[in-house]
Design a protein around this motif. Structure first.
Motif, PDB file in Angstrom:
ATOM      1  N   CYS A   1      -8.283  -4.123   2.199  1.00  0.00           N
ATOM      2  CA  CYS A   1      -8.671  -3.066   3.138  1.00  0.00           C
ATOM      3  C   CYS A   1      -7.434  -2.297   3.574  1.00  0.00           C
ATOM      4  O   CYS A   1      -6.363  -2.874   3.774  1.00  0.00           O
ATOM      5  N   LEU A   2      -7.601  -0.986   3.738  1.00  0.00           N
ATOM      6  CA  LEU A   2      -6.512  -0.155   4.232  1.00  0.00           C
ATOM      7  C   LEU A   2      -7.108   1.026   4.985  1.00  0.00           C
ATOM      8  O   LEU A   2      -7.921   1.779   4.437  1.00  0.00           O
TER       9      LEU A   2
ATOM     10  N   LYS B   1      -8.538   2.223   1.412  1.00  0.00           N
ATOM     11  CA  LYS B   1      -9.008   1.224   0.455  1.00  0.00           C
ATOM     12  C   LYS B   1     -10.263   0.587   1.030  1.00  0.00           C
ATOM     13  O   LYS B   1     -10.256   0.113   2.160  1.00  0.00           O
TER      14      LYS B   1
ATOM     15  N   TYR C   1     -13.175  -1.782   2.008  1.00  0.00           N
ATOM     16  CA  TYR C   1     -13.388  -3.204   2.271  1.00  0.00           C
ATOM     17  C   TYR C   1     -14.802  -3.626   1.885  1.00  0.00           C
ATOM     18  O   TYR C   1     -15.048  -4.744   1.433  1.00  0.00           O
TER      19      TYR C   1
ATOM     20  N   ASP D   1      -3.937  -2.843   7.575  1.00  0.00           N
ATOM     21  CA  ASP D   1      -4.315  -3.503   6.333  1.00  0.00           C
ATOM     22  C   ASP D   1      -4.639  -4.954   6.640  1.00  0.00           C
ATOM     23  O   ASP D   1      -4.593  -5.380   7.788  1.00  0.00           O
ATOM     24  N   ASN D   2      -4.985  -5.724   5.618  1.00  0.00           N
ATOM     25  CA  ASN D   2      -5.231  -7.158   5.812  1.00  0.00           C
ATOM     26  C   ASN D   2      -4.462  -7.957   4.763  1.00  0.00           C
ATOM     27  O   ASN D   2      -3.986  -7.415   3.752  1.00  0.00           O
TER      28      ASN D   2
ATOM     29  N   GLN E   1      -5.231  -7.920   1.066  1.00  0.00           N
ATOM     30  CA  GLN E   1      -5.007  -6.597   0.480  1.00  0.00           C
ATOM     31  C   GLN E   1      -6.311  -5.987  -0.021  1.00  0.00           C
ATOM     32  O   GLN E   1      -6.360  -5.329  -1.065  1.00  0.00           O
TER      33      GLN E   1
ATOM     34  N   TYR F   1       0.815  -1.217   0.000  1.00  0.00           N
ATOM     35  CA  TYR F   1       0.000   0.000   0.000  1.00  0.00           C
ATOM     36  C   TYR F   1       0.854   1.275   0.000  1.00  0.00           C
ATOM     37  O   TYR F   1       0.318   2.373   0.187  1.00  0.00           O
TER      38      TYR F   1
END
Length: 283
Positions: free
Chosen positions: A183-184, A200, A202, A177-178, A181, A118
């Motif tokens: 979610c941010l 970002k 989700y 984040d997860n 990738q 990210y």
């Protein structure tokens, strides 16, 4: 110290800028211990919050205006038990300025950020937010900022420890984040105020009406509805992280005990004392 202002890019005398607003630091000390401790470095006692040589006097003055507005119109009224809070464009500016400083701190101190998936996204967000803070031009892409008001925890159905302490006392900030990738978030909290920006999506961001900050102003009605999985998951993980951090050394624990024993009645009546009592005896 001479350098380039992180906001205006001009070479000038840089001030030591607080990442968490100074009035937050003062309140945290006034309602608990006169010293602060990072939960990642519990043996180090600090008399002030995290600071960087970051901003010019002009930038500091711009931020201070919004910090004063937030303290007077949101922070003090809510802690004084006011649950309907009107706000104007100053709240959006305050949220952006706070999370922008968090992002700058991460960029300056985390050497691994350049290898993250990210990295380009946070650089893009930093540029947009900086432009808004300088010119007032609203961010076009990374523009969703939220504020969730927490309170004393009455019921804890989780297996997590220190829930009240985290929700009401901890100063915390991170990039979240997860692994997929998908979610941010950029996250920052102090006292009973949880801020985050969606970098970002989700899914479910359209249901954040109760917590989303309108850049033109609006009203918060508390308690708020929050069923946003990324934020709930993040907070759970942060509470667990704090609980699993190493305790202060025996020497430092003795210093803490000595400070409490100077006036134990006053300590247990303080906000910090109430939080610790709630976590260890009520919950």
């Amino acid at each position: 110290m001479k350098g380039f202002c992180a906001l205006y890019d001009n070479e000038t005398e840089l001030l030591e800028s607080h990442i968490f607003p100074k009035f937050v630091i003062n309140y945290t000390k006034k309602t608990g211990s006169k010293y602060l401790r990072k939960f990642s470095e519990p043996n180090i006692r600090m008399q002030d919050g995290i600071k960087l040589h970051l901003l010019s006097l002009k930038a500091e003055q711009e931020f201070s205006l919004r910090e004063k507005w937030f303290a007077e119109n949101i922070f003090v009224p809510y802690l004084g038990r006011k649950f309907q809070l009107d706000y104007n464009e100053n709240l959006y500016y305050f949220a952006v300025s706070f999370l922008w400083r968090v992002l700058i701190l991460e960029l300056k101190t985390d050497q691994d950020l350049k290898s993250k998936w990210y990295y380009e996204t946070i650089l893009e967000a930093e540029k947009e937010w900086k432009e808004y803070l300088k010119t007032g031009v609203l961010p076009q892409k990374h523009n969703q900022f939220c504020l969730f008001f927490t309170d004393r925890v009455n019921v804890n159905n989780s297996k997590l420890k220190g829930v009240d302490f985290y929700f009401t006392r901890i100063l915390d900030a991170t990039i979240a984040d997860n692994e997929p990738q998908t979610c941010l978030l950029l996250y920052g909290k102090f006292s009973k105020f949880v801020f985050w920006a969606v970098l970002k999506k989700y899914g479910g961001e359209e249901n954040l009406n109760d917590v989303e900050i309108n850049p033109k102003g609006g009203k918060f009605n508390i308690p708020q509805k929050l069923e946003y999985f990324p934020l709930i998951s993040l907070i759970s993980n942060r509470i667990k992280t704090v609980d699993e951090m190493i305790l202060p050394s025996e020497e430092q624990q003795k210093k803490i005990e000595q400070e409490i024993l100077k006036d134990p009645q006053a300590f247990w009546k303080s906000d910090l004392g109430k939080s610790l009592f709630n976590d260890n005896y009520n919950l």
